[in-house]
Design a protein around this motif. Structure first.
Motif, PDB file in Angstrom:
ATOM      1  N   THR A   1      56.795  63.800  65.056  1.00 33.99           N
ATOM      2  CA  THR A   1      56.679  63.821  63.495  1.00 33.99           C
ATOM      3  C   THR A   1      55.219  62.969  62.928  1.00 33.99           C
ATOM      4  O   THR A   1      55.163  62.326  61.897  1.00 33.99           O
ATOM      5  N   TYR A   2      54.332  63.045  63.784  1.00 27.64           N
ATOM      6  CA  TYR A   2      53.037  62.035  63.881  1.00 27.64           C
ATOM      7  C   TYR A   2      53.125  60.741  63.687  1.00 27.64           C
ATOM      8  O   TYR A   2      52.025  60.047  63.369  1.00 27.64           O
ATOM      9  N   SER A   3      54.335  59.894  63.915  1.00 30.28           N
ATOM     10  CA  SER A   3      54.301  58.418  64.003  1.00 30.28           C
ATOM     11  C   SER A   3      55.331  57.920  64.763  1.00 30.28           C
ATOM     12  O   SER A   3      56.251  58.560  65.181  1.00 30.28           O
ATOM     13  N   LEU A   4      55.005  56.835  65.400  1.00 30.52           N
ATOM     14  CA  LEU A   4      55.759  56.075  65.999  1.00 30.52           C
ATOM     15  C   LEU A   4      56.418  54.941  65.516  1.00 30.52           C
ATOM     16  O   LEU A   4      55.663  54.352  64.592  1.00 30.52           O
ATOM     17  N   SER A   5      57.517  54.360  65.695  1.00 31.64           N
ATOM     18  CA  SER A   5      58.291  53.174  65.410  1.00 31.64           C
ATOM     19  C   SER A   5      58.926  52.761  66.400  1.00 31.64           C
ATOM     20  O   SER A   5      59.386  53.089  67.219  1.00 31.64           O
ATOM     21  N   ALA A   6      59.835  51.477  66.080  1.00 36.15           N
ATOM     22  CA  ALA A   6      60.614  50.809  67.087  1.00 36.15           C
ATOM     23  C   ALA A   6      61.977  51.656  67.173  1.00 36.15           C
ATOM     24  O   ALA A   6      62.280  51.624  68.443  1.00 36.15           O
ATOM     25  N   ALA A   7      62.218  52.675  66.202  1.00 37.66           N
ATOM     26  CA  ALA A   7      63.370  53.783  66.722  1.00 37.66           C
ATOM     27  C   ALA A   7      62.978  54.791  67.535  1.00 37.66           C
ATOM     28  O   ALA A   7      64.035  54.989  68.116  1.00 37.66           O
ATOM     29  N   ASN A   8      61.894  55.093  67.730  1.00 37.37           N
ATOM     30  CA  ASN A   8      61.664  56.267  68.684  1.00 37.37           C
ATOM     31  C   ASN A   8      60.503  56.022  69.540  1.00 37.37           C
ATOM     32  O   ASN A   8      60.409  56.876  70.511  1.00 37.37           O
TER      33      ASN A   8
ATOM     34  N   GLU B   1      69.701  66.077  72.353  1.00 34.31           N
ATOM     35  CA  GLU B   1      69.010  66.090  71.058  1.00 34.31           C
ATOM     36  C   GLU B   1      68.974  64.574  70.311  1.00 34.31           C
ATOM     37  O   GLU B   1      69.856  63.836  70.563  1.00 34.31           O
ATOM     38  N   ARG B   2      68.012  64.291  69.781  1.00 30.36           N
ATOM     39  CA  ARG B   2      67.719  63.015  69.104  1.00 30.36           C
ATOM     40  C   ARG B   2      68.861  62.751  67.831  1.00 30.36           C
ATOM     41  O   ARG B   2      68.939  63.811  66.966  1.00 30.36           O
ATOM     42  N   ASN B   3      69.426  61.577  67.795  1.00 25.71           N
ATOM     43  CA  ASN B   3      70.335  61.361  66.707  1.00 25.71           C
ATOM     44  C   ASN B   3      70.022  59.951  66.423  1.00 25.71           C
ATOM     45  O   ASN B   3      69.669  59.131  67.514  1.00 25.71           O
ATOM     46  N   THR B   4      70.452  59.317  65.184  1.00 28.90           N
ATOM     47  CA  THR B   4      70.239  57.891  65.109  1.00 28.90           C
ATOM     48  C   THR B   4      71.696  57.145  65.474  1.00 28.90           C
ATOM     49  O   THR B   4      72.569  57.490  64.945  1.00 28.90           O
ATOM     50  N   ASP B   5      71.481  56.080  66.169  1.00 30.50           N
ATOM     51  CA  ASP B   5      72.721  55.126  66.511  1.00 30.50           C
ATOM     52  C   ASP B   5      73.097  54.613  65.394  1.00 30.50           C
ATOM     53  O   ASP B   5      72.518  53.941  64.807  1.00 30.50           O
ATOM     54  N   PRO B   6      74.471  54.444  65.180  1.00 32.16           N
ATOM     55  CA  PRO B   6      74.854  53.976  63.834  1.00 32.16           C
ATOM     56  C   PRO B   6      74.938  52.754  64.004  1.00 32.16           C
ATOM     57  O   PRO B   6      75.323  51.625  63.105  1.00 32.16           O
ATOM     58  N   LEU B   7      74.878  52.100  65.131  1.00 29.50           N
ATOM     59  CA  LEU B   7      75.153  50.505  65.582  1.00 29.50           C
ATOM     60  C   LEU B   7      73.408  49.984  65.711  1.00 29.50           C
ATOM     61  O   LEU B   7      73.463  48.602  65.274  1.00 29.50           O
ATOM     62  N   LEU B   8      72.598  50.617  66.020  1.00 31.07           N
ATOM     63  CA  LEU B   8      71.143  50.043  66.087  1.00 31.07           C
ATOM     64  C   LEU B   8      70.278  50.977  65.392  1.00 31.07           C
ATOM     65  O   LEU B   8      70.398  52.128  65.464  1.00 31.07           O
ATOM     66  N   PRO B   9      69.127  50.537  65.053  1.00 30.41           N
ATOM     67  CA  PRO B   9      68.097  51.268  64.275  1.00 30.41           C
ATOM     68  C   PRO B   9      67.303  52.012  65.446  1.00 30.41           C
ATOM     69  O   PRO B   9      65.788  52.079  65.250  1.00 30.41           O
ATOM     70  N   VAL B  10      67.920  52.971  66.184  1.00 29.94           N
ATOM     71  CA  VAL B  10      67.277  53.568  67.419  1.00 29.94           C
ATOM     72  C   VAL B  10      67.645  54.946  67.359  1.00 29.94           C
ATOM     73  O   VAL B  10      68.768  55.072  66.983  1.00 29.94           O
TER      74      VAL B  10
END
Length: 290
Positions: free
Chosen positions: A75-82, A120-129
């Motif tokens: 998605t053209y951006s990086l963050s601590a989550a990905n 497949e990528r999903n968001t962890d409900p416990l951690l913002p990753v």
């Protein structure tokens, strides 16, 4: 020709490196805000294999298998989550054929396919990753037909049917309580978003005489669901027209009218908005060969 077998295979290695700098809101107009830097480096192998059998000059049959991957920074951006999330993996299998008519006026291509997206990528409900916990598949059939009904009348049609598509693994449940089955989003057993059951196109042209050629066609797509939404976006059909005039062997003019009825339809779908398809568009072009 004598029956012929071909076996093909290959390996491909891709190395990708991403650099992304993020700046917080500046405290004044003369300097940037606090900079946060994210880096991603990925190296993955992709595999390809296939078998081709051609029993005669009118028929050929094939089976192919391949793997692929896509990174978390698509998605053209990086963050601590990905930034540290490994790539998603996909597997694609296809059984197909190409068959010509005895008079070679028509060519038909058919294929059965099975595509799987693993981890497949999903968001962890416990951690913002992002975590690789999802999986989905789609099975379907596609056919292309092209040829001439008469020496002047040429046709082309393409149709894809994907009746079987399903989410087989989904995001983890919340830390407490049950998974909310009524919450918008994709769950195990759902049909994945952005996969219509059918889609296709039909086009035909007719050579009126040595100078004039006209044509028209339809593009259609069945209903589908945006990501993380409970509603369906309705199907649509769009018509196009064409006329071509050959002034000489060197000079020709072509008029194209796309979306003749100026139909409003949703082309690209997102959870909170959509991008409409192009409205009526008229183009007149001239070509000169020298």
């Amino acid at each position: 020709i004598a029956p012929m077998w071909k076996v093909l295979g290959g390996l491909r290695y891709d190395s990708l490196e991403g650099h992304y700098d993020q700046f917080a809101n500046p405290t004044n107009a003369t300097e940037n805000g606090t900079q946060t830097t994210y880096r991603m480096k990925v190296g993955e192998w992709s595999k390809r294999a296939g078998v081709l059998f051609q029993p005669n000059e009118l028929q050929s049959f094939h089976f192919s298998y391949g793997t692929s991957f896509n990174t978390s920074g698509d998605t053209y951006s990086l963050s601590a989550a990905n930034a540290d999330t490994p790539p998603e993996q996909s597997v694609n299998m296809e059984l197909g054929a190409k068959i010509d008519s005895a008079d070679k006026r028509f060519t038909t291509r058919l294929a059965l396919f099975h595509a799987i997206k693993k981890n497949e990528r999903n968001t962890d409900p416990l951690l913002p990753v992002n975590v690789l916990t999802g999986e989905r598949y789609v099975r379907g059939f596609e056919i292309d037909v092209s040829g001439r009904l008469t020496p002047q009348w040429e046709i082309f049609g393409s149709f894809a049917w994907m009746p079987d598509a399903k989410v087989t693994k989904a995001a983890p449940c919340p830390a407490t309580g049950q998974c909310a089955q009524a919450t918008a989003g994709e769950r195990v057993g759902d049909r994945p978003a952005l996969i219509p059951q059918y889609s296709g196109t039909f086009w035909n042209t007719y050579q009126i005489n040595s100078q004039w050629r006209v044509g028209g066609g339809l593009t259609f797509r069945g209903k589908q669901k945006p990501t993380r939404s409970e509603f369906d976006v309705q199907s649509f059909v769009v018509g196009d027209l064409m006329a071509e005039y050959m002034h000489s062997d060197a000079l020709s003019y072509k008029l194209n009218v796309s979306n003749v009825t100026n139909k409003l339809y949703a082309d690209q779908l997102y959870p909170g908005h959509y991008i409409p398809g192009a409205g009526r568009l008229t183009q007149l072009t001239a070509s000169y060969k020298f």
